[in-house]
Structures are given as structure tokens and as C-alpha cells.
Design an enzyme around this catalytic site. Sequence first.
Site, PDB file in Angstrom:
ATOM      1  N   ARG A  39       5.570  -2.841   3.881  1.00 40.00           N
ATOM      2  CA  ARG A  39       5.539  -1.538   3.194  1.00 40.00           C
ATOM      3  C   ARG A  39       6.858  -1.289   2.470  1.00 40.00           C
ATOM      4  O   ARG A  39       7.880  -0.982   3.078  1.00 40.00           O
ATOM      5  CB  ARG A  39       5.265  -0.398   4.171  1.00 40.00           C
ATOM      6  CG  ARG A  39       4.940   0.900   3.420  1.00 40.00           C
ATOM      7  CD  ARG A  39       4.795   2.081   4.354  1.00 40.00           C
ATOM      8  NE  ARG A  39       3.728   1.893   5.299  1.00 40.00           N
ATOM      9  CZ  ARG A  39       3.783   2.345   6.562  1.00 40.00           C
ATOM     10  NH1 ARG A  39       4.835   3.006   6.996  1.00 40.00           N
ATOM     11  NH2 ARG A  39       2.768   2.152   7.376  1.00 40.00           N
TER      12      ARG A  39
ATOM     13  N   HIS B 153       2.247  -2.573  -6.858  1.00 45.01           N
ATOM     14  CA  HIS B 153       2.350  -1.350  -6.036  1.00 45.01           C
ATOM     15  C   HIS B 153       3.838  -1.003  -5.848  1.00 45.01           C
ATOM     16  O   HIS B 153       4.396  -1.123  -4.750  1.00 45.01           O
ATOM     17  CB  HIS B 153       1.684  -1.621  -4.691  1.00 45.01           C
ATOM     18  CG  HIS B 153       1.392  -0.429  -3.857  1.00 45.01           C
ATOM     19  ND1 HIS B 153       2.295   0.585  -3.646  1.00 45.01           N
ATOM     20  CD2 HIS B 153       0.286  -0.078  -3.156  1.00 45.01           C
ATOM     21  CE1 HIS B 153       1.756   1.501  -2.850  1.00 45.01           C
ATOM     22  NE2 HIS B 153       0.532   1.110  -2.547  1.00 45.01           N
TER      23      HIS B 153
ATOM     24  N   GLU C 291       2.358   2.739 -10.065  1.00 45.12           N
ATOM     25  CA  GLU C 291       1.795   1.392  -9.922  1.00 45.12           C
ATOM     26  C   GLU C 291       0.960   0.985 -11.135  1.00 45.12           C
ATOM     27  O   GLU C 291      -0.211   1.353 -11.232  1.00 45.12           O
ATOM     28  CB  GLU C 291       0.905   1.365  -8.675  1.00 45.12           C
ATOM     29  CG  GLU C 291       1.558   1.939  -7.442  1.00 45.12           C
ATOM     30  CD  GLU C 291       0.564   2.267  -6.317  1.00 45.12           C
ATOM     31  OE1 GLU C 291      -0.473   1.594  -6.214  1.00 45.12           O
ATOM     32  OE2 GLU C 291       0.830   3.220  -5.563  1.00 45.12           O
TER      33      GLU C 291
ATOM     34  N   ARG D  24      -1.288  -9.543  -0.806  1.00 46.89           N
ATOM     35  CA  ARG D  24      -0.110  -9.016  -0.100  1.00 46.89           C
ATOM     36  C   ARG D  24      -0.037  -9.476   1.361  1.00 46.89           C
ATOM     37  O   ARG D  24       0.939  -9.200   2.034  1.00 46.89           O
ATOM     38  CB  ARG D  24      -0.058  -7.490  -0.196  1.00 46.89           C
ATOM     39  CG  ARG D  24      -1.180  -6.774   0.515  1.00 46.89           C
ATOM     40  CD  ARG D  24      -1.015  -5.258   0.386  1.00 46.89           C
ATOM     41  NE  ARG D  24      -2.037  -4.548   1.137  1.00 46.89           N
ATOM     42  CZ  ARG D  24      -1.954  -3.280   1.501  1.00 46.89           C
ATOM     43  NH1 ARG D  24      -0.900  -2.567   1.181  1.00 46.89           N
ATOM     44  NH2 ARG D  24      -2.931  -2.706   2.161  1.00 46.89           N
TER      45      ARG D  24
ATOM     46  N   GLN E  49      -8.312  -3.061   2.257  1.00 53.02           N
ATOM     47  CA  GLN E  49      -7.528  -2.280   1.290  1.00 53.02           C
ATOM     48  C   GLN E  49      -6.511  -3.159   0.534  1.00 53.02           C
ATOM     49  O   GLN E  49      -5.715  -3.869   1.136  1.00 53.02           O
ATOM     50  CB  GLN E  49      -6.801  -1.188   2.089  1.00 53.02           C
ATOM     51  CG  GLN E  49      -5.646  -0.526   1.412  1.00 53.02           C
ATOM     52  CD  GLN E  49      -5.989   0.838   0.857  1.00 53.02           C
ATOM     53  OE1 GLN E  49      -7.150   1.126   0.527  1.00 53.02           O
ATOM     54  NE2 GLN E  49      -5.019   1.700   0.740  1.00 53.02           N
TER      55      GLN E  49
ATOM     56  N   ASP F 120      -2.472  11.353  -4.975  1.00 48.77           N
ATOM     57  CA  ASP F 120      -3.031  10.000  -4.950  1.00 48.77           C
ATOM     58  C   ASP F 120      -4.006   9.915  -6.126  1.00 48.77           C
ATOM     59  O   ASP F 120      -5.162  10.327  -6.016  1.00 48.77           O
ATOM     60  CB  ASP F 120      -3.728   9.749  -3.600  1.00 48.77           C
ATOM     61  CG  ASP F 120      -4.041   8.272  -3.388  1.00 48.77           C
ATOM     62  OD1 ASP F 120      -3.788   7.473  -4.302  1.00 48.77           O
ATOM     63  OD2 ASP F 120      -4.537   7.935  -2.292  1.00 48.77           O
TER      64      ASP F 120
HETATM   65  O1  LIG Z   1      -1.167   1.975   3.256  1.00 48.39           O
HETATM   66  P1  LIG Z   1      -1.509   1.035   2.142  1.00 48.39           P
HETATM   67  O2  LIG Z   1      -2.758   0.251   2.379  1.00 48.39           O
HETATM   68  O3  LIG Z   1      -0.344   0.165   1.778  1.00 48.39           O
HETATM   69  O4  LIG Z   1      -1.824   1.931   0.890  1.00 48.39           O
HETATM   70  C1  LIG Z   1      -0.899   2.876   0.475  1.00 48.39           C
HETATM   71  C2  LIG Z   1      -1.465   3.681  -0.696  1.00 48.39           C
HETATM   72  O5  LIG Z   1      -1.538   2.834  -1.816  1.00 48.39           O
HETATM   73  C3  LIG Z   1      -1.847   3.517  -3.025  1.00 48.39           C
HETATM   74  O6  LIG Z   1      -1.883   2.606  -4.061  1.00 48.39           O
HETATM   75  C4  LIG Z   1      -3.199   4.165  -2.885  1.00 48.39           C
HETATM   76  O7  LIG Z   1      -3.487   4.886  -4.055  1.00 48.39           O
HETATM   77  C5  LIG Z   1      -3.224   5.070  -1.652  1.00 48.39           C
HETATM   78  O8  LIG Z   1      -4.528   5.600  -1.482  1.00 48.39           O
HETATM   79  C6  LIG Z   1      -2.808   4.313  -0.423  1.00 48.39           C
HETATM   80  O9  LIG Z   1      -2.751   5.203   0.686  1.00 48.39           O
END
Ligand SMILES: O=P(O)(O)OC[C@H]1O[C@@H](O)[C@H](O)[C@@H](O)[C@@H]1O
Length: 341
Positions: A118, A216, A316, A141, A136, A263
Site C-alpha cells: 500500500r 494507482h 490514478e 500488483r 480487486q 472515490d
Molecule cells: O485497498 P485497495 O484494494 O488497494 O484499493 C484502494 C482503493 O483504490 C482505488 O483505486 C479505488 O477507487 C478504491 O475504491 C479503493 O478502495
Amino acid sequence: LWTTTHPKSCWKRRSGSYSAFRRKIGRVSCVVEGSSQNMEVKSGADWKILESDSSDQQQMAILSKVGNLEQITLHHAPSNQQVQVVLFGATVTSWKKNQVERFFLSQEADFSGQKPIRGGIPLCFPQFGPYGPLAQHGFARISYWHLKQMGTTQDRSANGLILSLSNQDLNSALISSWPFLFTAEYQIILGFDGLETHFRVRNDGEEPFSFTFAFHNYFDVSDVSSCQIFGLENIPYCDRRKNDEWSEGEENLSGFQMMEPVDRIYSSTPDELAIFDSSKLQIIKIKKYHLPDSTLWNPFGIQGSDPGWKRFLCLEPGAIKSPIHLKPGEEWQGSQLIQSE
Ligand SMILES: O=P(O)(O)OC[C@H]1O[C@@H](O)[C@H](O)[C@@H](O)[C@@H]1O
């Protein structure tokens, strides 16, 4: 989209153990695996040609480990920049210009190789968000990428590296969810222009496939609510906090300021975006290529937010609203250039 004329031999990937990797890089000026001479980008940002020169004594890169993971620190002394890249996820975790960090990295960032890291620039590919068959933001990644090449540009004004990933690197569960043959390459360049990241993917199979993509970016800010974001004025957006409802966009002539959880996926955004941090008096500019959309995200302290949520702003660039379709043999590239004084 542009089609390729490149021979497949240019795309051979390397593999090997950490120690082999370390022997190969160590603290050396540059390492080359294969050749990038045929990598030509026909429009937009350049995929820069990297050269190796064993007589070059400049200490360009250092290999180290962070947690369980291999990390490369790449320097460009003439522009006083440094970037750190973890091979897991091909995640850029740090970019320093004039010794100042420009990316946020969570105190809770996980370097075990079990979860996405993160902070910095996670790559969302081949799926942005939950929109598709994968977990997701897709598998890029959470995959182990390979160092393909590292070197300097022909005019020596920039240093860079290329990482690669293909379907051969995926486990069987991922392959069954996304059963396509592909090669992805990620070029990271530090030079007088700033930090460039170029993502390229080629369809190596006999079936077409589609994907969505985003860089991102987690920018480090003094306080998210004291930043103004420019370039999103009057741009329609999908509000992920309101069941993905589309909104017309807002005027925000003096820049958009986040005062609550945001968001949003803005569609067809301009090729240049900017963030002004009024406490740091810092401007970050993003120039993007072949990436029509832009996500803007900060959880603003809602349940589950990262404890450092005030200190980041995610802007992003991506290709999200309309998936990219690649026929067999076709390639696509999306790029960004990030600049800050
Ligand atoms: O917690 P993650 O999977 O890294 O995602 C973080 C965020 O990433 C963003 O790109 C999304 O628009 C959000 O909805 C999401 O919460």
C-alpha cells in the site's frame, strides 16, 4: 492502440534465484538482458531506449531486500532523483527529488509478498477495481516481476529499468480466471523530465482479450484537505460511493478540494493534471498518454482507512471506463510522466 512488428525474441524474460539476481546486479553501473533496440513507440510518450556500457562507472542502482522482497534503488544524480522499486508487484515505493519524498508509503505496508504493497505506485492490471473476474485491481500488483534490463538512455540524460511479467509467471488459479497469453513490460525512467512510467502489454495468444488498467499513484501530501486538484473541472465521473452513479462533473475553477471521502472515476480527463499542496507549496504535475480516465480516491478516515489517510492523495491515470481490446499479436501502451520541483 498500435500493432507490433517486434520479433518475439526481444521479449524473452529472465528468471533465476535471488542470489543469481544479486550476482548479476550487485552494485554495478548497468545490466542488460536482451535488447530493447526494436522497442519503438509510435506516439505519445517515448519508451526510451536503454543502453548498457560496461565502461560506465556511474553507480546507478543498488539491490537490497525489504521484508521478503527484492528491491532496486535507481539513481539519477544529474537531476538529483532516486526511485525505489520492489519486484513484487513492480511497485514503485519511493520517489525522491532533491532528497524529498514524493510518494506516500503506508506504515502498514506489507512486504511479505502476501498482499499488495500500500503506497507508491501499485499497478492495476488487467482489472481496475472489482470490475471483472479477478480480485480487486487484478494480479499485476501481487505478482513477482523480473528485471529484464537496466541502463542509461542513448543521450545519457536518464537512467531506467524494464521489468517484465507474462502468463508463465501466474499460478493456476489466476490462469483459470484470466486464461490469456500475454507479456507485460514496465519501464521506469528517471531523467531531467521527472519520473516516467510506461506500461506495455502484448497479446501473445490466439484469442483476443480485454483489460482495464491504472497507475494507482499515492502522492505524499501534507494534508489531503489542503490540496487542490486541477484538470477535473466539469468532467463527468462515476461515483463509487454512490453505487457507481454518473455525475455531470463540477466547475471547481480554483481546483477540487477533498473535504469528505472521495472515490470517483473521471472519464476522458485532460492529458495534464496537477495537484497543488498549499501547505508544502508544492505542485505535482502528471502528464498521461493513452490513459483517458483518472481515479481520485481518499477514504477520509472512514472505517478501514489507512491510519495515514490524511497524508496521501490518490490520483490514478488509467484506461477504465472502456476496456482495451487486444487482438492476437497486438500491443498497447499507457504512460505517465510525473514532475515536481
Ligand atoms: O485497498 P485497495 O484494494 O488497494 O484499493 C484502494 C482503493 O483504490 C482505488 O483505486 C479505488 O477507487 C478504491 O475504491 C479503493 O478502495
